[in-house]
Design a protein around this motif. Structure first.
Motif, mmCIF file in Angstrom:
data_model
loop_
_atom_site.group_PDB
_atom_site.id
_atom_site.type_symbol
_atom_site.label_atom_id
_atom_site.label_comp_id
_atom_site.label_asym_id
_atom_site.label_seq_id
_atom_site.Cartn_x
_atom_site.Cartn_y
_atom_site.Cartn_z
ATOM 1 N N SER A 1 -113.243 -50.064 67.201
ATOM 2 C CA SER A 1 -112.190 -49.952 68.211
ATOM 3 C C SER A 1 -110.804 -50.265 67.682
ATOM 4 O O SER A 1 -109.812 -50.033 68.378
ATOM 5 C CB SER A 1 -112.501 -50.884 69.399
ATOM 6 O OG SER A 1 -113.657 -50.454 70.075
ATOM 7 N N PHE B 1 -106.575 -53.765 75.315
ATOM 8 C CA PHE B 1 -107.717 -52.874 75.514
ATOM 9 C C PHE B 1 -109.067 -53.556 75.285
ATOM 10 O O PHE B 1 -110.084 -52.867 75.211
ATOM 11 C CB PHE B 1 -107.602 -51.677 74.562
ATOM 12 C CG PHE B 1 -106.285 -50.955 74.632
ATOM 13 C CD1 PHE B 1 -105.932 -50.205 75.745
ATOM 14 C CD2 PHE B 1 -105.373 -51.051 73.578
ATOM 15 C CE1 PHE B 1 -104.719 -49.545 75.808
ATOM 16 C CE2 PHE B 1 -104.158 -50.393 73.625
ATOM 17 C CZ PHE B 1 -103.817 -49.644 74.748
ATOM 18 N N GLN C 1 -112.853 -52.305 76.305
ATOM 19 C CA GLN C 1 -112.874 -50.966 76.895
ATOM 20 C C GLN C 1 -113.613 -49.992 75.985
ATOM 21 O O GLN C 1 -113.613 -50.148 74.760
ATOM 22 C CB GLN C 1 -111.454 -50.460 77.127
ATOM 23 C CG GLN C 1 -110.663 -51.225 78.158
ATOM 24 C CD GLN C 1 -109.333 -50.557 78.474
ATOM 25 O OE1 GLN C 1 -109.212 -49.332 78.415
ATOM 26 N NE2 GLN C 1 -108.333 -51.355 78.799
ATOM 27 N N CYS D 1 -114.115 -46.974 73.618
ATOM 28 C CA CYS D 1 -113.159 -46.443 72.648
ATOM 29 C C CYS D 1 -113.746 -45.235 71.938
ATOM 30 O O CYS D 1 -114.926 -45.230 71.572
ATOM 31 C CB CYS D 1 -112.798 -47.513 71.618
ATOM 32 S SG CYS D 1 -111.732 -46.934 70.273
ATOM 33 N N TYR E 1 -108.737 -45.268 74.510
ATOM 34 C CA TYR E 1 -109.579 -46.156 75.310
ATOM 35 C C TYR E 1 -109.742 -45.634 76.727
ATOM 36 O O TYR E 1 -108.922 -44.871 77.245
ATOM 37 C CB TYR E 1 -108.957 -47.557 75.344
ATOM 38 C CG TYR E 1 -108.719 -48.125 73.969
ATOM 39 C CD1 TYR E 1 -109.750 -48.673 73.223
ATOM 40 C CD2 TYR E 1 -107.438 -48.089 73.398
ATOM 41 C CE1 TYR E 1 -109.528 -49.183 71.949
ATOM 42 C CE2 TYR E 1 -107.205 -48.594 72.128
ATOM 43 C CZ TYR E 1 -108.252 -49.134 71.407
ATOM 44 O OH TYR E 1 -108.022 -49.626 70.152
ATOM 45 N N GLY E 2 -110.837 -46.074 77.368
ATOM 46 C CA GLY E 2 -111.099 -45.708 78.749
ATOM 47 C C GLY E 2 -112.267 -44.756 78.870
ATOM 48 O O GLY E 2 -112.795 -44.234 77.882
ATOM 49 N N GLY E 3 -112.660 -44.505 80.116
ATOM 50 C CA GLY E 3 -113.835 -43.691 80.379
ATOM 51 C C GLY E 3 -113.728 -42.246 79.936
ATOM 52 O O GLY E 3 -114.757 -41.591 79.724
#
Length: 280
Positions: free
Chosen positions: A38, A147, A150, A152, A244-246
């Protein structure tokens, strides 16, 4: 600092950084495959039946894979590993990681590289690691600040071109539209460059001007790390993005080919892609 040598022949360097987070949060970032991927390079582990890593495999680029054997494991305080990253004729390198809690919700992360040798033949490599870690620790600090934990997905592209390094760097940042920005300023790509925007967290210093770190807003929340360095008779240009994030994996699938095509147009040839890292 110079390489430290003791009476046993052990030669070592160490680097440390203070980062936000609990020891458990920091441990996940520096001692697990998804965590390391990440903010650093794509990394996986081979685990034993109890889930304890026995090998750490890191991909720095084509032909630059590293395999380390885990020799100590004490979560969330420390772990150690040994590798032959300097080549078959060099002594093995021991790497130790430490996490120390501090007041105020922060931890100190310390990495120590060491080897045993009766000459200084390998000191330049040790010094290179010592000088290189602060750049990557800035990514670690950004990751843990904005972040942490989260999902990655990331990609890294590399291109090679002729010297000088500063001219190659100008071609890269001028093409994106980042040529005149300073630390703290908002940036946005221009022209036919794939869309990217964010805030400059760091611009290169006089001692090493060809580096930039951007906290991204588009194409997704994330971190972009750009740099140029001399490698043999050529200049290596690297573009790394951690998103990052869904939706990060979908964004990487869309953006990586676009950036590869753009980079190839700036530096004719076939830019090398490092296997993308994806974590959940």
């Amino acid at each position: 600092m110079p390489v430290k040598e003791d009476s046993s022949g052990r030669r070592s360097v160490q680097v440390e950084v203070e980062v936000p987070g609990t020891p458990e949060e920091v441990w996940k970032a520096i001692a697990t495959g998804p965590g390391i991927s990440s903010w650093f390079v794509p990394t996986t582990t081979e685990d034993d039946a109890n889930g304890v890593p026995v090998k750490v495999l890191s991909n720095f680029g084509p032909g630059m894979e590293s395999v380390a054997t885990v020799t100590g494991w004490n979560p969330p305080q420390s772990f150690s590993a040994e590798s032959n990253d300097l080549g078959p004729d060099a002594p093995p390198v021991a790497t130790e990681w430490f996490v120390e809690a501090r007041d105020g919700g922060t931890c100190v992360v310390r990495v120590v590289h060491s080897l045993f040798a009766d000459t200084d033949d390998w000191d330049k490599q040790l010094e290179g690691w010592e000088s290189g870690w602060p750049d990557f620790f800035r990514l670690l600090h950004l990751y843990l600040t904005h972040f942490s934990g989260q999902p990655c997905s990331s990609f890294q592209l590399m291109a090679f071109t002729a010297p000088p390094r500063d001219a190659a760097w100008r071609t890269l940042v001028d093409g994106i539209g980042f040529e005149t920005v300073a630390t703290g300023e908002r940036v946005e790509s221009t022209g036919d460059t794939p869309r990217v925007s964010g805030v400059v967290e760091r611009r290169g210093q006089p001692s090493y001007a060809e580096e930039m770190l951007v906290r991204l807003q588009t194409p997704a929340p994330g971190i972009a790390h750009l740099f140029a360095m001399k490698m043999g008779e050529q200049v290596l240009l690297s573009m790394r993005m951690h998103l990052y994030g869904g939706t990060a994996a979908d964004v990487v699938a869309r953006e990586e080919p676009a950036w590869k095509a753009w980079l190839g147009a700036q530096f004719p040839g076939d830019p090398a892609a490092v296997d993308s890292g994806a974590t959940v």
